[in-house]
Design a protein around this motif. Sequence first.
Motif, short mmCIF file in Angstrom:
data_model
loop_
_atom_site.label_atom_id
_atom_site.label_comp_id
_atom_site.label_asym_id
_atom_site.label_seq_id
_atom_site.Cartn_x
_atom_site.Cartn_y
_atom_site.Cartn_z
N ALA A 1 -35.60 -41.97 14.01
CA ALA A 1 -35.79 -42.34 15.47
C ALA A 1 -36.34 -41.11 16.11
O ALA A 1 -36.07 -40.90 17.28
N LEU A 2 -37.26 -40.46 15.44
CA LEU A 2 -38.23 -39.56 16.22
C LEU A 2 -39.31 -40.21 16.92
O LEU A 2 -39.75 -41.14 16.69
N VAL A 3 -39.78 -39.42 17.91
CA VAL A 3 -41.09 -39.79 18.71
C VAL A 3 -42.04 -39.90 17.66
O VAL A 3 -42.48 -39.04 16.95
N PRO A 4 -42.97 -41.05 18.03
CA PRO A 4 -44.07 -41.39 17.04
C PRO A 4 -45.16 -40.19 17.28
O PRO A 4 -45.18 -39.67 18.49
N LEU A 5 -45.80 -39.89 16.25
CA LEU A 5 -47.03 -38.85 16.59
C LEU A 5 -48.00 -39.53 17.53
O LEU A 5 -48.09 -40.57 17.63
N GLN A 6 -49.05 -38.85 17.91
CA GLN A 6 -49.95 -39.32 18.96
C GLN A 6 -50.83 -40.41 18.43
O GLN A 6 -50.74 -41.29 18.95
N HIS A 7 -51.36 -40.20 17.20
CA HIS A 7 -51.99 -41.05 16.72
C HIS A 7 -51.38 -42.40 16.43
O HIS A 7 -51.89 -43.64 16.47
N GLU A 8 -50.15 -42.25 16.11
CA GLU A 8 -48.96 -43.44 15.82
C GLU A 8 -48.89 -44.16 16.96
O GLU A 8 -48.84 -45.49 17.05
N MET A 9 -48.61 -43.57 18.08
CA MET A 9 -48.38 -44.30 19.25
C MET A 9 -49.72 -44.92 19.97
O MET A 9 -49.59 -45.98 20.47
N GLU A 10 -50.82 -44.26 19.63
CA GLU A 10 -52.00 -44.87 20.13
C GLU A 10 -52.60 -46.13 19.26
O GLU A 10 -52.56 -47.10 19.86
N ALA A 11 -52.00 -46.12 18.17
CA ALA A 11 -52.17 -47.26 17.31
C ALA A 11 -51.19 -48.55 17.77
O ALA A 11 -51.82 -49.65 17.83
N THR A 12 -49.95 -48.31 18.06
CA THR A 12 -49.21 -49.32 18.55
C THR A 12 -49.51 -49.74 19.84
O THR A 12 -49.64 -51.05 20.01
N LEU A 13 -49.80 -48.99 20.92
CA LEU A 13 -50.61 -49.35 21.95
C LEU A 13 -51.59 -50.25 21.89
O LEU A 13 -51.71 -51.25 22.72
N GLY A 14 -52.36 -49.75 21.08
CA GLY A 14 -53.75 -50.48 20.68
C GLY A 14 -53.41 -51.92 20.28
O GLY A 14 -53.99 -53.10 20.74
N ARG A 15 -52.62 -52.11 19.34
CA ARG A 15 -52.10 -53.44 18.79
C ARG A 15 -51.50 -54.18 19.87
O ARG A 15 -51.56 -55.31 19.85
N LEU A 16 -50.83 -53.56 20.97
CA LEU A 16 -50.10 -54.34 21.94
C LEU A 16 -51.18 -54.73 22.99
O LEU A 16 -50.66 -55.26 24.01
N GLY A 17 -52.49 -54.29 23.07
CA GLY A 17 -53.59 -54.58 23.92
C GLY A 17 -53.23 -53.82 25.01
O GLY A 17 -53.92 -54.16 26.36
N VAL A 18 -52.84 -52.63 24.85
CA VAL A 18 -52.62 -51.68 26.18
C VAL A 18 -53.81 -50.59 25.92
O VAL A 18 -53.97 -49.78 25.16
N GLU A 19 -54.42 -50.52 27.16
CA GLU A 19 -55.30 -49.39 27.46
C GLU A 19 -54.84 -48.44 28.57
O GLU A 19 -53.92 -48.55 28.90
N ALA A 20 -55.37 -47.34 28.38
CA ALA A 20 -54.76 -46.19 29.35
C ALA A 20 -55.05 -46.49 30.84
O ALA A 20 -54.43 -46.06 31.78
N THR A 21 -55.93 -47.48 30.97
CA THR A 21 -56.31 -47.82 32.53
C THR A 21 -55.03 -48.83 33.01
O THR A 21 -55.00 -49.08 34.29
N LYS A 22 -54.36 -49.24 31.94
CA LYS A 22 -53.43 -50.40 32.48
C LYS A 22 -52.21 -49.77 33.08
O LYS A 22 -51.68 -48.75 32.70
N THR A 23 -51.27 -50.73 33.79
CA THR A 23 -50.24 -50.43 34.38
C THR A 23 -48.98 -50.86 33.30
O THR A 23 -49.09 -52.18 33.24
#
Length: 278
Positions: free
Chosen positions: A61-83
Motif C-alpha cells: 500500500a505504498l504510493v506508486p512511483l512516478q512512472h507507475e502513476m503516469e502509466a495508470t493515469l494514461g491507461r485511464l485516459g487522463v491527461e494533465a490538462t484534465k480536471t
Amino acid sequence: MPANPDAIVSLDWVRAHLDDPNVVFLHAGGDRAEYEAGHLPGARWVHGYDDLTVTRDGIRALVPLQHEMEATLGRLGVEATKTVVFVASGKSMWPHRGFWVLRFYRFPNVHIADRSVAAMAREGVALTSDEPAVAPATCALSEGDESVLSTWEEVLLTSQGAGKAVILDCRTDGEYRGEPGAHAAPRLGRVPGATHLNWELLVDDDGRFLPPERLRSLYAAAGIDGTRPVFPYCGGGIRSAASWFAMHEVLGWDEARNYDGSWAEWAARTDLPIATGE
C-alpha cells in the motif's frame, strides 16, 4: 494556509459537468462490483489497491512511483490538462487516497465529490452500468511533493519526544489497542505516543465531511489544533489520507503530512518500538 474550497465539488457542480469532455470522474473502490452496480455516466473504474498503491520492498500500500502513476493515469485516459474528480459508491476513504496521490505528484486539478454516488442517486442523478470506451493518453506528472508526506524516520523522532509534531492513529479503536485489523501485520499495536481519531468519525454515512467546526472539535479532543505538524497513519496510508484531507484541505492545516508507509511499514521493521493497550 487557508482551507481549499475547491478541493470538494458540489452535487450541482457534478450535474453541470457530467458531459464536460475536460472532466474525468474516477470511481474509486476496493471491489469492482460497486462500480458495476451503478456509476456516473462516463466514470472510469479505479481499483484502490491496484491503481493507487503498490507493494515495494515487501511493504504493501505504498504510493506508486512516478512512472507507475503516469502509466495508470494514461491507461485511464487522463491527461494533465484534465480536471479529475474522485467519487465512490458509498462512504469510502478511496477518493481521499486518490486525491492525496495526485496531490503528491502535483496534478494541477484534482477534486473529490462532496458525497457518495449512492447519495447522488437519491438526489436524482441517473447512474449507469455501462463502461465508457477510453482512449489511452499520455500523462506527465511532476516529482513528488515531500511536504504532504512523512516518513518512518520523522515519526520515530516524534515518538521519541523530538520536535513538536503529533502522531495521529486513524485506525479503529481495536487496532489502536493492538487487536487484529482487516490486514494481517507481523506485529500489532500502535506507534508509541500516538493520539487517536478513527477516520470514520470525520464523515457521515454518505461520505460527506462534517462541518469544519465539528472537525476542529474532534481533532481538539485528540490534542490537535493545527498549530503543529501532524503525521497521520493507518494500516497503509489510505484511511490516514482521509484524515490528511480533512486537516490539509478542509481545515487548511498545511503541516499535515500523511505517513504513507503507516503500520504496514512500521510493524515490518522490528527495530521500531510499539505500544499496546489503552
